[in-house]
Design an enzyme around this catalytic site. Structure first.
Site, PDB file in Angstrom:
ATOM      1  CB  SER A  72      -0.924   0.010   1.221  1.00 27.30           C
ATOM      2  OG  SER A  72      -1.694  -1.171   1.250  1.00 27.30           O
TER       3      SER A  72
HETATM    4  N1  SAM Z   1      -0.702  -4.955   4.050  1.00 25.30           N
HETATM    5  C1  SAM Z   1       0.040  -5.290   2.869  1.00 25.30           C
HETATM    6  C2  SAM Z   1       1.432  -4.764   2.901  1.00 25.30           C
HETATM    7  O1  SAM Z   1       1.842  -4.135   3.865  1.00 25.30           O
HETATM    8  O2  SAM Z   1       2.163  -5.041   1.923  1.00 25.30           O
HETATM    9  C3  SAM Z   1      -0.671  -4.897   1.616  1.00 25.30           C
HETATM   10  C4  SAM Z   1      -1.824  -5.745   1.374  1.00 25.30           C
HETATM   11  S1  SAM Z   1      -2.390  -5.906  -0.286  1.00 25.30           S
HETATM   12  C5  SAM Z   1      -3.048  -4.331  -0.600  1.00 25.30           C
HETATM   13  C6  SAM Z   1      -3.797  -6.953   0.069  1.00 25.30           C
HETATM   14  C7  SAM Z   1      -3.443  -8.362   0.434  1.00 25.30           C
HETATM   15  O3  SAM Z   1      -4.603  -9.000   0.932  1.00 25.30           O
HETATM   16  C8  SAM Z   1      -2.970  -9.191  -0.743  1.00 25.30           C
HETATM   17  O4  SAM Z   1      -1.726  -9.741  -0.476  1.00 25.30           O
HETATM   18  C9  SAM Z   1      -4.044 -10.271  -0.863  1.00 25.30           C
HETATM   19  O5  SAM Z   1      -3.552 -11.519  -1.297  1.00 25.30           O
HETATM   20  C10 SAM Z   1      -4.540 -10.341   0.566  1.00 25.30           C
HETATM   21  N2  SAM Z   1      -5.870 -10.936   0.725  1.00 25.30           N
HETATM   22  C11 SAM Z   1      -6.975 -10.795  -0.046  1.00 25.30           C
HETATM   23  N3  SAM Z   1      -7.998 -11.505   0.452  1.00 25.30           N
HETATM   24  C12 SAM Z   1      -7.529 -12.113   1.574  1.00 25.30           C
HETATM   25  C13 SAM Z   1      -8.108 -12.963   2.558  1.00 25.30           C
HETATM   26  N4  SAM Z   1      -9.374 -13.380   2.483  1.00 25.30           N
HETATM   27  N5  SAM Z   1      -7.342 -13.382   3.581  1.00 25.30           N
HETATM   28  C14 SAM Z   1      -6.041 -12.994   3.678  1.00 25.30           C
HETATM   29  N6  SAM Z   1      -5.437 -12.191   2.793  1.00 25.30           N
HETATM   30  C15 SAM Z   1      -6.172 -11.738   1.762  1.00 25.30           C
END
Ligand code: SAM
Length: 229
Positions: A72
């Protein structure tokens, strides 16, 4: 800014970029929580990006990581973290580990952090980077975080770093009294950053502003076929 003698010129350059990021992108947009600002100064964001993006690690933008996901925008990390209102003794859950950067920031602000990621390749990589940085109060779990992580509940804060179609009620259930859930809610194109605070067992909801996240995919999120391109 303090500079120790054993830092390489490259490390010093990246530290200066990080310091500028905090001043120009985060403080200037109104983030006031000193502990959040210190954590953003301390954690080396460049360690969480792909090698080809190291020179853009302190830019005012999200960046691609593996598996079509993103790390992000720094301001978004700071804003969501400030909204959690942490004081240092909390047990926190992050849903959407991605690169592990947000979890590393939380590690400086809370007692313990659980972070859950549905894509195993990402949780493995994040775990490795956190270990290399000797961050020891974060546990990385692989699984569907749309259902939370009930085995370690209740949490003194929950942060969801992917966009959900609605607030999953099970996440509110996993909050302790007085704790906050920070979650982007809305269609896959644009969401509302939403805070749900549990007061006397009841959810008090506030909307903080718009944001755009990759979708939360899972049982209480978007189904694979409903997600954005
Ligand atoms: N917080 C992260 C960072 O610091 O890099 C950025 C997160 S990225 C915007 C969103 C993440 O959420 C992705 O890696 C995606 O695979 C994960 N994601 C989506 N749905 C999910 C779920 N149901 N459970 C866990 N992770 C999930």
């Amino acid at each position: 800014m303090e500079v120790s003698n054993d830092e390489s010129p490259e490390e010093i350059r990246l530290k200066e970029l990080r310091s500028r990021m905090v001043k120009e992108q985060i403080k200037s947009r109104g983030i006031r929580d000193k502990r959040v600002l210190e954590a953003m100064l301390e954690i080396p964001r460049h360690r969480f990006v792909l090698p080809e993006f190291i020179d853009r690690a302190y830019d005012d933008t999200p960046l691609p990581i593996l598996e079509g996901q993103t790390i992000s925008q720094p301001y978004m990390v700071a804003w969501m973290t400030e909204l959690l209102d942490l004081h240092g003794d909390e047990k926190v859950l992050e849903i959407g580990t991605g690169s592990g950067y947000q979890a590393a920031i939380l590690s400086k602000l809370a007692r313990s952090v659980y972070t859950i990621e549905r894509i195993e390749a990402l949780s493995n990589l994040a775990r490795r980077v956190l270990e290399e940085l000797v961050i020891q109060n974060v546990e990385v779990v692989t699984g569907d975080g749309s259902a939370g992580l009930p085995e370690h509940a209740p949490y003194d804060g929950i942060i969801v770093t992917a966009g959900a179609p609605e607030v999953p009620p099970c996440l509110v259930e996993q909050l302790s009294e007085g704790a906050r859930l920070v979650i982007p809610v809305g269609p896959s194109t644009i969401q509302m950053l939403t805070v749900v605070e549990k007061q006397k067992g009841k959810p008090i909801v506030s909307e903080e502003g718009s944001c755009v996240f990759v979708p939360l995919v899972g049982k209480y999120g978007w189904k694979e076929r409903r997600q954005a391109s």
